[in-house]
Every structure is written in structure tokens, then in C-alpha cells.
Design a protein around this motif. Sequence first.
Motif, PDB file in Angstrom:
ATOM      1  N   GLY A  53       0.463  -0.973  -0.248  1.00  0.00           N
ATOM      2  CA  GLY A  53       0.208   0.408   0.353  1.00  0.00           C
ATOM      3  C   GLY A  53       0.959   1.688   0.479  1.00  0.00           C
ATOM      4  O   GLY A  53       0.418   1.828   0.652  1.00  0.00           O
ATOM      5  N   ALA A  54       1.481   1.639  -0.559  1.00  0.00           N
ATOM      6  CA  ALA A  54       3.000   2.388  -0.377  1.00  0.00           C
ATOM      7  C   ALA A  54       1.964   3.248  -0.808  1.00  0.00           C
ATOM      8  O   ALA A  54       1.362   3.074  -2.682  1.00  0.00           O
ATOM      9  N   HIS A  55       2.374   5.051  -0.608  1.00  0.00           N
ATOM     10  CA  HIS A  55       1.229   5.772  -1.185  1.00  0.00           C
ATOM     11  C   HIS A  55       2.825   7.049  -2.011  1.00  0.00           C
ATOM     12  O   HIS A  55       3.554   7.194  -1.370  1.00  0.00           O
ATOM     13  N   SER A  56       2.080   7.801  -2.767  1.00  0.00           N
ATOM     14  CA  SER A  56       2.831   9.419  -3.163  1.00  0.00           C
ATOM     15  C   SER A  56       2.783  10.168  -1.378  1.00  0.00           C
ATOM     16  O   SER A  56       3.755  11.016  -1.556  1.00  0.00           O
ATOM     17  N   ASP A  57       1.737  10.123  -0.907  1.00  0.00           N
ATOM     18  CA  ASP A  57       1.853  10.504   0.586  1.00  0.00           C
ATOM     19  C   ASP A  57       3.660  10.585   1.283  1.00  0.00           C
ATOM     20  O   ASP A  57       4.118  11.445   2.002  1.00  0.00           O
ATOM     21  N   ASP A  58       3.990   9.290   1.647  1.00  0.00           N
ATOM     22  CA  ASP A  58       4.775   8.621   1.997  1.00  0.00           C
ATOM     23  C   ASP A  58       5.917   8.214   1.880  1.00  0.00           C
ATOM     24  O   ASP A  58       7.101   8.918   2.579  1.00  0.00           O
ATOM     25  N   ALA A  59       6.103   9.236   0.380  1.00  0.00           N
ATOM     26  CA  ALA A  59       7.523   9.572  -0.781  1.00  0.00           C
ATOM     27  C   ALA A  59       7.283  10.273   0.155  1.00  0.00           C
ATOM     28  O   ALA A  59       8.670  11.102  -0.744  1.00  0.00           O
ATOM     29  N   ALA A  60       6.361  11.539  -0.263  1.00  0.00           N
ATOM     30  CA  ALA A  60       7.058  13.213  -0.272  1.00  0.00           C
ATOM     31  C   ALA A  60       7.974  13.432   0.132  1.00  0.00           C
ATOM     32  O   ALA A  60       8.205  13.248   1.022  1.00  0.00           O
ATOM     33  N   GLY A  61       8.840  13.840  -0.370  1.00  0.00           N
ATOM     34  CA  GLY A  61      10.268  14.549   0.662  1.00  0.00           C
ATOM     35  C   GLY A  61      11.443  13.802   0.783  1.00  0.00           C
ATOM     36  O   GLY A  61      11.759  14.027   1.785  1.00  0.00           O
ATOM     37  N   SER A  62      10.377  12.455   0.659  1.00  0.00           N
ATOM     38  CA  SER A  62      11.835  11.369   1.147  1.00  0.00           C
ATOM     39  C   SER A  62      11.558  10.981   2.357  1.00  0.00           C
ATOM     40  O   SER A  62      12.483  10.552   2.806  1.00  0.00           O
ATOM     41  N   ALA A  63      10.560  10.673   2.515  1.00  0.00           N
ATOM     42  CA  ALA A  63      10.152  11.154   3.852  1.00  0.00           C
ATOM     43  C   ALA A  63      10.333   9.357   4.613  1.00  0.00           C
ATOM     44  O   ALA A  63      11.697   8.784   5.421  1.00  0.00           O
ATOM     45  N   TYR A  64       9.644   8.356   3.264  1.00  0.00           N
ATOM     46  CA  TYR A  64      10.423   7.302   3.223  1.00  0.00           C
ATOM     47  C   TYR A  64      10.096   6.851   1.252  1.00  0.00           C
ATOM     48  O   TYR A  64       9.256   6.705   1.291  1.00  0.00           O
ATOM     49  N   PRO A  65      11.713   6.910   2.020  1.00  0.00           N
ATOM     50  CA  PRO A  65      12.468   6.642   0.109  1.00  0.00           C
ATOM     51  C   PRO A  65      11.905   5.762  -0.438  1.00  0.00           C
ATOM     52  O   PRO A  65      11.192   5.058  -1.646  1.00  0.00           O
ATOM     53  N   ASP A  66      11.409   4.255   0.568  1.00  0.00           N
ATOM     54  CA  ASP A  66      10.636   3.032  -0.171  1.00  0.00           C
ATOM     55  C   ASP A  66       9.460   2.444  -0.339  1.00  0.00           C
ATOM     56  O   ASP A  66       8.898   1.659  -0.013  1.00  0.00           O
ATOM     57  N   CYS A  67       8.673   4.227  -0.269  1.00  0.00           N
ATOM     58  CA  CYS A  67       7.258   4.075  -0.524  1.00  0.00           C
ATOM     59  C   CYS A  67       7.033   4.850  -2.324  1.00  0.00           C
ATOM     60  O   CYS A  67       6.492   5.211  -2.661  1.00  0.00           O
ATOM     61  N   SER A  68       7.962   4.964  -2.741  1.00  0.00           N
ATOM     62  CA  SER A  68       8.586   6.476  -4.015  1.00  0.00           C
ATOM     63  C   SER A  68       8.019   5.352  -4.811  1.00  0.00           C
ATOM     64  O   SER A  68       8.446   3.757  -5.250  1.00  0.00           O
ATOM     65  N   LYS A  69       7.801   6.039  -6.170  1.00  0.00           N
ATOM     66  CA  LYS A  69       7.325   4.779  -7.356  1.00  0.00           C
ATOM     67  C   LYS A  69       8.699   4.433  -8.421  1.00  0.00           C
ATOM     68  O   LYS A  69       9.379   3.451  -8.592  1.00  0.00           O
TER      69      LYS A  69
END
Length: 231
Positions: A129-145
Motif C-alpha cells: 500500500g505505498a502511496h505518494s504522501d509517504d514518498a513525498a520529500g523522501s520521508a519514506y523513500p521505499d514508498c516511491s514509484k
Amino acid sequence: MRALVLLSGGIDSTTCLAMAIDRYGKENVVALSALYGQKHTKELKAARDIANYYNIELIEIDLVKIFAYSNCSLLSHSKEEIPHSSYAEQLEETKGETVSTYVPFRNGLFLSSAASIALSKDCDLILYGAHSDDAAGSAYPDCSKEFNDAINLAIYEGSGKKLKVEAPFVNLHKKDIVKKGLELKVPYELTWSCYEGKEYSCGECGTCIDREKAFELNGAVDPLVKIREGR
């Protein structure tokens, strides 16, 4: 098509599970949860409750030793306090680095473990369930596209081209996930997102703030807020 879904017990993974069941039928869906040394196990209980609700198989794995060297604030051995602020505020403090609740390469480890199990369970697909809000700003880089594309390729090649990885929400926001979940009648009252392991969700940590806002943007109230406030 058979799918294995990473199930943390939160709203993103639970919505992902509901989508998989809707698409492939519950007889073709397996869920996987991981113990990784969390400060509390309420999310694992939530995952079990959700699996029981949908009447699907839930596999649990123990990855505690792998994260024993991390000082992530989510982990039981860490002396770091869990931040009670939004992710945007946390990223301002970290100046674009990962936030303190980032568990080092957690999704990478989960998905690698899941790949072995998925192949053994004759699955064709892993969903998480990774999504763009978690990936934003490299908060959680293993949630990025970018991460998803890379690990999908690695697992596809490493499985003899038998297994793919999908993050169906990777380009969406949490409000979009909740919208989809409400349409699917996901039992959000059974989920748990809060980083604190108290009786009720705290409403102050980053994940609580994001979760409650997502419901508000859909004209709804988070059922955990109703429970907390005795509504």
C-alpha cells in the motif's frame, strides 16, 4: 491470478487487500504481516482481525533481528520519542532527510521476504500500500514509484519472470485511498495506524494526522476518532 498482500493493519494495506479480494476473489488472496520489533503490536492484532473479517489466510513472519541495529523511533529498543507533528513539519526539521519513523529499507525487506513466500504459495503478484504522501520529500523513500519500479524488476527477474510487484496507490494520495476504501466498504474500524500503542489512537502522531485528514477530505469521520471520542 493469485495475489499476496502485505498487510500491516493500517488503512492503506487494508484497502489494498480489499481491492485484491474484489479483483481476484478471497480464495486467491493471501496476506502477509511482519513483526519487526515495533513498540506495540496493536497493528498486528488489527491485521489478524482484518484477515478474520475477510476469511483469508494470514502468514506472520519475524524480522525482529534484522532491525536490531536501527534506532528508528518506532522500534521497542529505541530511546527516540515518536514525533507528535505532521510529516510536513517533520521534513522541515530533517531538511528533506528521512523522518525518525522511517524503518531502514523496511519495504525492501518485506517485499524480498514476501517474494519467497509468494512463490511457495503459487502467487503471481505481490501488492502493497505505498502511496505518494509517504514518498513525498523522501520521508519514506521505499514508498516511491522509483523504488517500486526497481524492486518489481528485481523480483520479476529473480523469480524467473514468475512474480510481479504492484503498488496500486503509488501515484495517489491517502484521501484517494480512503475514497476507494469507502466504496469497497472496508472495515476501517478494525484497522490501526497510530504509532502509539495506547487504548485509543493519539490523534497527534504523523500517521494519525494524515489518516484523520484523509477521512475529512472525503466528508467522513475516521471511525477510530468516533471510538476515541465515544461517539
